[in-house]
Design a protein around this motif. Structure first.
Motif: not given
Length: 336
Positions: A151, A136, A323, A133, A320
């Protein structure tokens, strides 16, 4: 209130999904981060975040504001970077992640060149095959093999990865050399065990333009690339691996390619990074440098290498959403 600073604090809280982690990343007191977000909400006269004792989530207004903040901060960084780039080499920390064998084969041997070019960059290179990720975990970019899922990431195509099916000369002398994939019914494979699914990875071939999956008999399996190749070199069965992992064994005669006319379709190799970091001088320097490494390597195809557009995100804004995963774990895990 310093609105630019407030935007940075707010987006960091969203990216890390935590006030405390944002405070640690920004080197600020926990209370200061919470106060800054509250002041921003008061200034805007809207609630940006839903807070509970267990989680933080964006409100609809917060999601829209987050996207605008990301674009504004990227523009500010771009303006600063354009001035810095005219007179200085990039400086600062850079966290990069990639598969172990890919890093050891292509990147690590060339690191003296990277350090000579960019002495001001403190590179932290992670070698492994876990899903990262980026947001994060604070990773600036990753090099990944395979088709990428949708994403909030930017991807630049570096090239494509050739796969080969190989066996040792001793195995082929004893068992014969297959001339087509139907012959594989009479052969034994060394299986590769997925560390994610704990299941065996099937081999794939392209026959008359069609992708075909083959499951072979096996009495041996491993989840580590060097052991996988070593077992094949000792005559214990047939394996399918990335060419860059097998090329030295092929050159030495320890392994022989079989069914070369039915090689699997090459998979893309990309460098991937969060869209709001794509203008960082350190990331830009690494992306250009790693693209050169792949261009100079004879083990990778470059005909399809080109800058790729941002991967579609729709209207999704998730803490998130950074990722980086691969669609084909078979290839990535074999490259560890």
């Amino acid at each position: 209130m310093d609105r630019l600073n407030a935007m940075q604090v707010f987006t960091k809280v969203v990216d890390l999904n935590s006030f405390s982690r944002a405070a640690e990343a920004l080197d600020l007191p926990n209370g200061s981060v919470s106060t800054t977000v509250q002041a921003l909400e008061s200034h805007l006269k809207v609630r940006l975040l839903n807070r509970t004792t267990r989680r933080i989530s964006l409100t609809p207004d917060g999601a829209a504001y987050y996207e605008r903040c990301i674009r504004i901060l990227a523009d500010v960084e771009a303006a600063e970077s354009s001035l810095i780039a005219t007179g200085n080499t990039p400086t600062g920390k850079l966290r990069v992640d990639m598969s172990g064998s890919l890093g050891r084969s292509i990147v690590v041997p060339a690191l003296p060149d990277f350090q000579a070019r960019y002495p001001g960059i403190e590179l932290m290179l992670g070698l492994g095959d876990k899903d990262v990720d980026l947001v994060r975990e604070g990773v600036d970019c990753v090099v990944r093999i395979g088709e990428l899922p949708d994403s909030s990431l930017v991807a630049r195509r570096l090239g494509s990865l050739e796969m080969v099916t190989v066996a040792s000369p001793s195995y082929l002398r004893q068992q014969g050399t297959p001339s087509n994939i139907r012959d594989l019914d009479n052969h034994i494979a060394v299986n590769y065990l997925s560390s994610r699914t704990r299941s065996f990875i099937s081999m794939h071939f392209v026959v008359e333009g069609k992708r075909t999956e083959v499951r072979m008999r096996s009495i041996l399996a491993t989840n580590e690339a060097d052991a996988y190749i070593g077992c094949a070199a000792m005559g214990l069965g047939i394996i399918q691996v990335p060419l860059f992992l097998a090329h030295s064994r092929l050159a030495q005669g320890d392994l022989v390619e079989i069914l070369p006319d039915s090689r699997p379709t090459p998979l893309p190799i990309s460098v991937v990074y969060p869209h709001y970091r794509h203008l960082s001088p350190q990331v830009r320097a690494f992306v250009e440098w790693i693209a050169e490494r792949f261009e100079q390597s004879p083990l990778f195809n470059r005909h399809d290498a080109a800058p790729a557009p941002r991967i579609s995100t729709g209207d999704r804004v998730e803490p998130n959403s950074g990722k980086a995963q691969t669609a084909d774990a078979r290839i990535v895990e074999a490259a560890v």
